[in-house]
Enzyme design. Structure first.
Site, PDB file in Angstrom:
ATOM      1  N   TYR A 102     -61.611  10.378  58.592  1.00 48.54           N
ATOM      2  CA  TYR A 102     -61.241  10.130  59.988  1.00 48.54           C
ATOM      3  C   TYR A 102     -61.831   8.833  60.531  1.00 48.54           C
ATOM      4  O   TYR A 102     -61.467   8.406  61.628  1.00 48.54           O
ATOM      5  CB  TYR A 102     -61.689  11.298  60.870  1.00 48.54           C
ATOM      6  CG  TYR A 102     -61.039  12.604  60.505  1.00 48.54           C
ATOM      7  CD1 TYR A 102     -59.688  12.830  60.740  1.00 48.54           C
ATOM      8  CD2 TYR A 102     -61.769  13.619  59.903  1.00 48.54           C
ATOM      9  CE1 TYR A 102     -59.084  14.022  60.394  1.00 48.54           C
ATOM     10  CE2 TYR A 102     -61.174  14.820  59.547  1.00 48.54           C
ATOM     11  CZ  TYR A 102     -59.832  15.014  59.799  1.00 48.54           C
ATOM     12  OH  TYR A 102     -59.239  16.197  59.444  1.00 48.54           O
ATOM     13  N   HIS A 116     -66.795  21.125  57.254  1.00 48.53           N
ATOM     14  CA  HIS A 116     -66.725  20.440  55.965  1.00 48.53           C
ATOM     15  C   HIS A 116     -68.064  20.557  55.244  1.00 48.53           C
ATOM     16  O   HIS A 116     -69.113  20.295  55.835  1.00 48.53           O
ATOM     17  CB  HIS A 116     -66.392  18.957  56.158  1.00 48.53           C
ATOM     18  CG  HIS A 116     -64.986  18.723  56.613  1.00 48.53           C
ATOM     19  ND1 HIS A 116     -64.579  17.541  57.208  1.00 48.53           N
ATOM     20  CD2 HIS A 116     -63.879  19.509  56.558  1.00 48.53           C
ATOM     21  CE1 HIS A 116     -63.294  17.618  57.498  1.00 48.53           C
ATOM     22  NE2 HIS A 116     -62.851  18.802  57.114  1.00 48.53           N
ATOM     23  N   ARG A 123     -58.834  25.559  62.201  1.00 54.60           N
ATOM     24  CA  ARG A 123     -57.599  25.601  61.419  1.00 54.60           C
ATOM     25  C   ARG A 123     -56.683  26.655  62.026  1.00 54.60           C
ATOM     26  O   ARG A 123     -57.135  27.552  62.748  1.00 54.60           O
ATOM     27  CB  ARG A 123     -57.902  25.951  59.958  1.00 54.60           C
ATOM     28  CG  ARG A 123     -58.801  24.933  59.245  1.00 54.60           C
ATOM     29  CD  ARG A 123     -59.121  25.395  57.833  1.00 54.60           C
ATOM     30  NE  ARG A 123     -59.964  24.422  57.131  1.00 54.60           N
ATOM     31  CZ  ARG A 123     -61.284  24.401  57.142  1.00 54.60           C
ATOM     32  NH1 ARG A 123     -61.931  25.336  57.836  1.00 54.60           N
ATOM     33  NH2 ARG A 123     -61.971  23.494  56.467  1.00 54.60           N
ATOM     34  N   ARG A 168     -55.929  19.614  64.678  1.00 55.80           N
ATOM     35  CA  ARG A 168     -57.290  19.569  64.127  1.00 55.80           C
ATOM     36  C   ARG A 168     -57.660  18.139  63.752  1.00 55.80           C
ATOM     37  O   ARG A 168     -58.771  17.679  64.045  1.00 55.80           O
ATOM     38  CB  ARG A 168     -57.370  20.487  62.907  1.00 55.80           C
ATOM     39  CG  ARG A 168     -58.687  20.437  62.124  1.00 55.80           C
ATOM     40  CD  ARG A 168     -58.654  21.486  61.020  1.00 55.80           C
ATOM     41  NE  ARG A 168     -59.639  21.260  59.971  1.00 55.80           N
ATOM     42  CZ  ARG A 168     -60.876  21.737  59.984  1.00 55.80           C
ATOM     43  NH1 ARG A 168     -61.292  22.436  61.023  1.00 55.80           N
ATOM     44  NH2 ARG A 168     -61.696  21.518  58.960  1.00 55.80           N
ATOM     45  N   LYS A 183     -62.756  28.352  55.499  1.00 53.79           N
ATOM     46  CA  LYS A 183     -62.469  27.879  54.147  1.00 53.79           C
ATOM     47  C   LYS A 183     -63.744  27.950  53.303  1.00 53.79           C
ATOM     48  O   LYS A 183     -64.804  27.495  53.728  1.00 53.79           O
ATOM     49  CB  LYS A 183     -61.955  26.437  54.205  1.00 53.79           C
ATOM     50  CG  LYS A 183     -61.252  25.982  52.946  1.00 53.79           C
ATOM     51  CD  LYS A 183     -60.565  24.649  53.179  1.00 53.79           C
ATOM     52  CE  LYS A 183     -59.788  24.214  51.951  1.00 53.79           C
ATOM     53  NZ  LYS A 183     -59.086  22.923  52.166  1.00 53.79           N
ATOM     54  N   HIS A 227     -51.788  21.715  62.192  1.00 59.77           N
ATOM     55  CA  HIS A 227     -52.976  21.120  61.588  1.00 59.77           C
ATOM     56  C   HIS A 227     -53.233  19.709  62.125  1.00 59.77           C
ATOM     57  O   HIS A 227     -54.368  19.227  62.080  1.00 59.77           O
ATOM     58  CB  HIS A 227     -52.834  21.071  60.072  1.00 59.77           C
ATOM     59  CG  HIS A 227     -54.151  21.034  59.343  1.00 59.77           C
ATOM     60  ND1 HIS A 227     -55.058  22.072  59.380  1.00 59.77           N
ATOM     61  CD2 HIS A 227     -54.724  20.069  58.582  1.00 59.77           C
ATOM     62  CE1 HIS A 227     -56.118  21.759  58.661  1.00 59.77           C
ATOM     63  NE2 HIS A 227     -55.955  20.546  58.175  1.00 59.77           N
TER      64      HIS A 227
END
Length: 332
Positions: free
Chosen positions: A314, A305, A148, A282, A173, A279
């Site tokens: 994706y 994630h 990120r 990414r 995150k 972003h």
């Protein structure tokens, strides 16, 4: 009469103001300064919305009314409403120590279900080739590692492992660490960049600066660590600045807005109609890995994630238009 060996309690001093209490609690829990500013802003808006009443005299009904107002009258995005909700829940739970019942009567802002913007390989190459100087290095790192924007901007020297070709992403995150790849093509330019950063750091030390911000009060546990080379930012700011929390003059990391503007300009110059941002690099990283045949669990791990369902978004690229269905027009 107070015992002479015990300090007399100062009963005349005023307790800290509510927003100061919120700020102190946020810092104790190591929230970022951006989150601190955002939460304080939402709490101020909540208090003003209810005629400057103290939140202690308000409750779940008033919180619901404010959040519903944001969705209905303010027409805010779902993420914005959730941000306001998180700020108010923090206020009540952590500062006022009041447990609110579940907020069932809030009109929820609708979260749009959008596919991520993804550039083709040639579009990525074109955008990256138009980025100047250090912005080009950061842009290549975003696309080459899947980090990120703020993860790359806050990267420390000690977390770049050239021998293993790895980057350790600290406090990503959800406050999670993870390991991602260091592209081989970036090893030489990144080493050259760090030589310049090291020279800048040595100049700062010679002028009695050279101290960098350390998370989680590490500066108290290791007083000299802030001056050490390994803790310095890979992408430092050009100028020294005063830390708004401590008042110490330091060299912070570079401003992310510069890269955002550079990519926006590159997209405009190329005439791309896709609303690409940092972003997007990414998103493109994940999409192109899947197109190359890498399994989704590997991509999930690189992206950081916690749930593979987040990475599943994706997989739309693995199908042709219309989920792989051939149009009847093409069969005529």
């Amino acid at each position: 009469m107070a015992h002479p060996n015990f300090p007399v309690e100062n009963t005349t001093s005023n307790p800290p103001k509510l927003l100061d209490q919120v700020r102190d609690k946020l810092r104790v829990k190591h929230y970022s300064i951006r989150t601190e500013q955002t939460y304080l802003d939402w709490i101020k808006r909540y208090i003003l919305f209810h005629g400057k009443q103290h939140p202690k005299s308000l409750g779940a009904t008033e919180v619901e009314a404010f959040l519903t107002h944001l969705a209905v009258a303010g027409n805010v995005a779902a993420s914005t409403q959730n941000q306001a909700k998180s700020a108010l829940l923090f206020l009540y739970r952590e500062v006022l120590e009041i447990q609110l019942p579940w907020l069932d009567n809030v009109t929820q802002a609708k979260a749009p279900k959008r596919l991520p913007v993804v550039l083709t390989v040639s579009e990525v190459q074109a955008v990256l080739s138009r980025l100047p100087g250090t912005h080009a290095l950061v842009g290549n790192l975003l696309y080459g590692s899947g980090m990120r924007l703020m993860e790359a901007i806050r990267l420390r020297v000690k977390d770049v492992d050239f021998a293993r070709r790895e980057i350790i992403v600290r406090e990503g995150k959800g406050f999670k660490d993870r390991v991602t790849m260091l592209p081989e093509t970036l090893i030489a330019p990144l080493k050259a960049h760090l030589l310049k950063v090291k020279a800048l750091h040595d100049e700062d030390l010679a002028q009695h600066y050279g101290q960098v911000y350390l998370p989680f009060a590490l500066d108290k546990k290791y007083p000299n660590a802030g001056h050490e080379w390994g803790w310095q930012y890979v992408f430092p700011s050009r100028n020294l600045s005063v830390d708004p929390r401590s008042g110490v003059t330091r060299r912070h990391h570079m401003d992310e807005k510069g890269l955002q503007r550079a990519i926006k300009q590159a997209v405009r110059d190329l005439g791309l109609v896709k609303p690409a941002t940092p972003h997007t690099l990414r998103h493109s990283f994940a999409t192109h890995l899947l197109q190359s045949g890498y399994d989704i669990r590997t991509v999930q791990e690189l992206l950081g994630h916690s749930d593979v369902s987040t990475t599943m978004i994706y997989t739309h690229v693995l199908n042709k238009g219309g989920r792989g269905v051939t149009s009847p027009l093409d069969q005529l």
